[in-house]
Design an enzyme around this catalytic site. Sequence first.
Site, PDB file in Angstrom:
ATOM      1  N   ARG A   1       0.860  -1.183   0.000  1.00 26.20           N
ATOM      2  CA  ARG A   1       0.000   0.000   0.000  1.00 26.20           C
ATOM      3  C   ARG A   1       0.897   1.234   0.000  1.00 26.20           C
ATOM      4  O   ARG A   1       1.706   1.410   0.914  1.00 26.20           O
ATOM      5  CB  ARG A   1      -0.910  -0.018   1.231  1.00 26.20           C
ATOM      6  CG  ARG A   1      -1.737   1.231   1.381  1.00 26.20           C
ATOM      7  CD  ARG A   1      -2.723   1.161   2.547  1.00 26.20           C
ATOM      8  NE  ARG A   1      -3.422   2.426   2.622  1.00 26.20           N
ATOM      9  CZ  ARG A   1      -3.255   3.341   3.583  1.00 26.20           C
ATOM     10  NH1 ARG A   1      -2.456   3.112   4.606  1.00 26.20           N
ATOM     11  NH2 ARG A   1      -3.921   4.476   3.545  1.00 26.20           N
TER      12      ARG A   1
ATOM     13  N   HIS B   1      -2.776  10.957   0.297  1.00 26.00           N
ATOM     14  CA  HIS B   1      -2.321  10.794   1.682  1.00 26.00           C
ATOM     15  C   HIS B   1      -1.707  12.136   2.101  1.00 26.00           C
ATOM     16  O   HIS B   1      -0.515  12.244   2.356  1.00 26.00           O
ATOM     17  CB  HIS B   1      -1.331   9.630   1.776  1.00 26.00           C
ATOM     18  CG  HIS B   1      -1.065   9.131   3.164  1.00 26.00           C
ATOM     19  ND1 HIS B   1      -1.187   7.800   3.518  1.00 26.00           N
ATOM     20  CD2 HIS B   1      -0.663   9.758   4.284  1.00 26.00           C
ATOM     21  CE1 HIS B   1      -0.863   7.635   4.795  1.00 26.00           C
ATOM     22  NE2 HIS B   1      -0.536   8.826   5.290  1.00 26.00           N
TER      23      HIS B   1
ATOM     24  N   GLU C   1      -7.285   8.660   5.834  1.00 27.31           N
ATOM     25  CA  GLU C   1      -7.582   9.382   7.075  1.00 27.31           C
ATOM     26  C   GLU C   1      -8.069  10.816   6.850  1.00 27.31           C
ATOM     27  O   GLU C   1      -7.418  11.776   7.267  1.00 27.31           O
ATOM     28  CB  GLU C   1      -6.351   9.371   7.992  1.00 27.31           C
ATOM     29  CG  GLU C   1      -5.877   7.972   8.334  1.00 27.31           C
ATOM     30  CD  GLU C   1      -4.685   7.951   9.298  1.00 27.31           C
ATOM     31  OE1 GLU C   1      -4.156   9.021   9.620  1.00 27.31           O
ATOM     32  OE2 GLU C   1      -4.300   6.852   9.731  1.00 27.31           O
TER      33      GLU C   1
ATOM     34  N   ASN D   1      -7.562   2.049   9.859  1.00 28.61           N
ATOM     35  CA  ASN D   1      -6.266   2.267  10.515  1.00 28.61           C
ATOM     36  C   ASN D   1      -6.514   2.305  12.011  1.00 28.61           C
ATOM     37  O   ASN D   1      -7.309   3.125  12.501  1.00 28.61           O
ATOM     38  CB  ASN D   1      -5.651   3.605  10.084  1.00 28.61           C
ATOM     39  CG  ASN D   1      -5.204   3.596   8.629  1.00 28.61           C
ATOM     40  OD1 ASN D   1      -5.330   2.572   7.937  1.00 28.61           O
ATOM     41  ND2 ASN D   1      -4.686   4.708   8.164  1.00 28.61           N
TER      42      ASN D   1
ATOM     43  N   TYR E   1      -4.542   2.261  15.860  1.00 30.66           N
ATOM     44  CA  TYR E   1      -3.308   2.321  16.645  1.00 30.66           C
ATOM     45  C   TYR E   1      -3.546   2.175  18.138  1.00 30.66           C
ATOM     46  O   TYR E   1      -2.795   1.498  18.825  1.00 30.66           O
ATOM     47  CB  TYR E   1      -2.569   3.646  16.371  1.00 30.66           C
ATOM     48  CG  TYR E   1      -1.961   3.677  14.985  1.00 30.66           C
ATOM     49  CD1 TYR E   1      -0.692   3.161  14.760  1.00 30.66           C
ATOM     50  CD2 TYR E   1      -2.668   4.179  13.896  1.00 30.66           C
ATOM     51  CE1 TYR E   1      -0.129   3.146  13.490  1.00 30.66           C
ATOM     52  CE2 TYR E   1      -2.124   4.170  12.623  1.00 30.66           C
ATOM     53  CZ  TYR E   1      -0.855   3.649  12.424  1.00 30.66           C
ATOM     54  OH  TYR E   1      -0.308   3.626  11.162  1.00 30.66           O
TER      55      TYR E   1
ATOM     56  N   GLU F   1      -3.623   0.101   8.134  1.00 29.13           N
ATOM     57  CA  GLU F   1      -2.452   0.506   8.930  1.00 29.13           C
ATOM     58  C   GLU F   1      -2.606  -0.019  10.338  1.00 29.13           C
ATOM     59  O   GLU F   1      -3.690   0.090  10.940  1.00 29.13           O
ATOM     60  CB  GLU F   1      -2.326   2.035   9.037  1.00 29.13           C
ATOM     61  CG  GLU F   1      -1.811   2.710   7.801  1.00 29.13           C
ATOM     62  CD  GLU F   1      -1.671   4.217   7.982  1.00 29.13           C
ATOM     63  OE1 GLU F   1      -1.423   4.694   9.122  1.00 29.13           O
ATOM     64  OE2 GLU F   1      -1.821   4.923   6.972  1.00 29.13           O
TER      65      GLU F   1
HETATM   66  O1  IFM Z   1       2.460   7.994   9.844  1.00 28.78           O
HETATM   67  C1  IFM Z   1       1.081   8.030   9.987  1.00 28.78           C
HETATM   68  C2  IFM Z   1       0.397   7.805   8.667  1.00 28.78           C
HETATM   69  O2  IFM Z   1       0.794   8.727   7.708  1.00 28.78           O
HETATM   70  C3  IFM Z   1      -1.094   7.918   8.818  1.00 28.78           C
HETATM   71  N1  IFM Z   1      -1.565   7.071   9.887  1.00 28.78           N
HETATM   72  C4  IFM Z   1      -0.879   7.126  11.147  1.00 28.78           C
HETATM   73  C5  IFM Z   1       0.608   6.963  10.947  1.00 28.78           C
HETATM   74  C6  IFM Z   1       1.340   7.018  12.303  1.00 28.78           C
HETATM   75  O3  IFM Z   1       1.099   8.237  12.906  1.00 28.78           O
END
Ligand code: IFM
Length: 445
Positions: free
Chosen positions: A73, A117, A162, A288, A290, A353
């Site tokens: 990706r 992006h 995002e 995504n 985290y 992600e």
């Molecule tokens: O690095 C970023 C990415 O560009 C978009 N999602 C979160 C990642 C980590 O912060």
Amino acid sequence: MFDPGFLWGAATSSYQIEGAVAEDGRGPSIWDTFAATPGAIQGGDTGAVAADHYHRFPGDVALMAGLGLRAYRFSLAWPRIQPTGSGPVNQRGLDFYRRLTDTLLDRGIQPWPTLYHWDLPQPLEDRGGWPARDTAERFAEYAALVHEALGDRVTHWTTLNEPWCSAFLGYATGRHAPGRREPDAAVRAAHHLLLGHGLAAEAIRSDDSHVGITLNLTHVTPVGTEPADLDAARRIDGMQNRLLLDPLLRGAYPEDVLADLREVTGFGHVHDGDLKRIGASLDHLGVNYYAPMLVGGSSTPTQSAYVGSPLVRVADGGRPRTAMGWEIDERGLLELLLRLKDDYPAVPLYITENGAAFDDVVEHDGVHDAHRVAYLDGHLRSCAQAIGHGVPLKGYFVWSLLDNFEWSFGYGPRFGIVHVDYATQHRTPKDSARWYAEVIRRGGL
Ligand code: IFM
């Protein structure tokens, strides 16, 4: 468990790795401008060289092949392809992505391009940026140009990465390019990003293309049971998740979030027919994830990305944290996936992600990033559990293939499974890369 067709990949983005910002006719992006603004980026770092992927992509693709990646990706830099954001194609810019795509296909790696992006051509920002409706139309035009050039070799397209960050970090907090602090503009930007996605999806949809969008979603829980805590969780879930999910998958903005946002702006910028276009646009959803969010009510107003909700605070869940200060909780990913299945059924999901920054140490025999391995292992276990509960999860992309430019944090945080020595551009696969290669080889954990 992961079925044999599960798509194992890794992700990057253009401005974070490519460098070569003034080569082959590329125009300036809002990130070039923002990075040149004193104090905007830690250490004064910029993406001018980054991981020099523009020049080193053949070696990077060989590295991906060595890890056994099934998909890669990456994002396309709009200002390479249309240096001013409109008008004819810059052939040399487009050719870079043609070469990259062909090199991936030669190695049996599926290209997964994202059209945007965050690197908006600066001239479009000068004409109003995402708060202006015209930017959505220009985006669809650009998407059509890219599809015309690469549509014979790409099947899975992602329009935006995002959009929440583009809108609220870019136009409300000013922590991201273009650095504006105008909450009402941020709300307009969010709508025009969604509209741009919808228009682009119409422009690139064909019998052989699957169109998706990638959202940064989270699992939100209240810190307590007081009404203010419950209301804070509703508001943050509304702003972070439902504000984008509902238009895309239900064709309407959530009423409660509209009511919160009316404190900030009206909705005259939403035209008849917009939501129909936005709501008819997805073949798959990129997620995504985290970290989770624990939130509570607050009596002290604060200005944050959650515009319209000043009386909210983010609480400490007491869990270990990554080098970004983000709490580690793979359970949040499981909860999020289960919730998506229940609330937005029928849309195939991909984790586009997931990963973590840690303070890696380069030793004489490599980078032994056990924390990252543990993070990825835990989150993949959540994916496997989710699939076991019937979540239609079709693939997983680790963030990131390479250490890279982490936006306003510069080059400090390292998210890669491959270490980059920025002085020499030497790449060293970390232990996590070897671990991930083994996961892919076995088809699971
Ligand atoms: O690095 C970023 C990415 O560009 C978009 N999602 C979160 C990642 C980590 O912060």
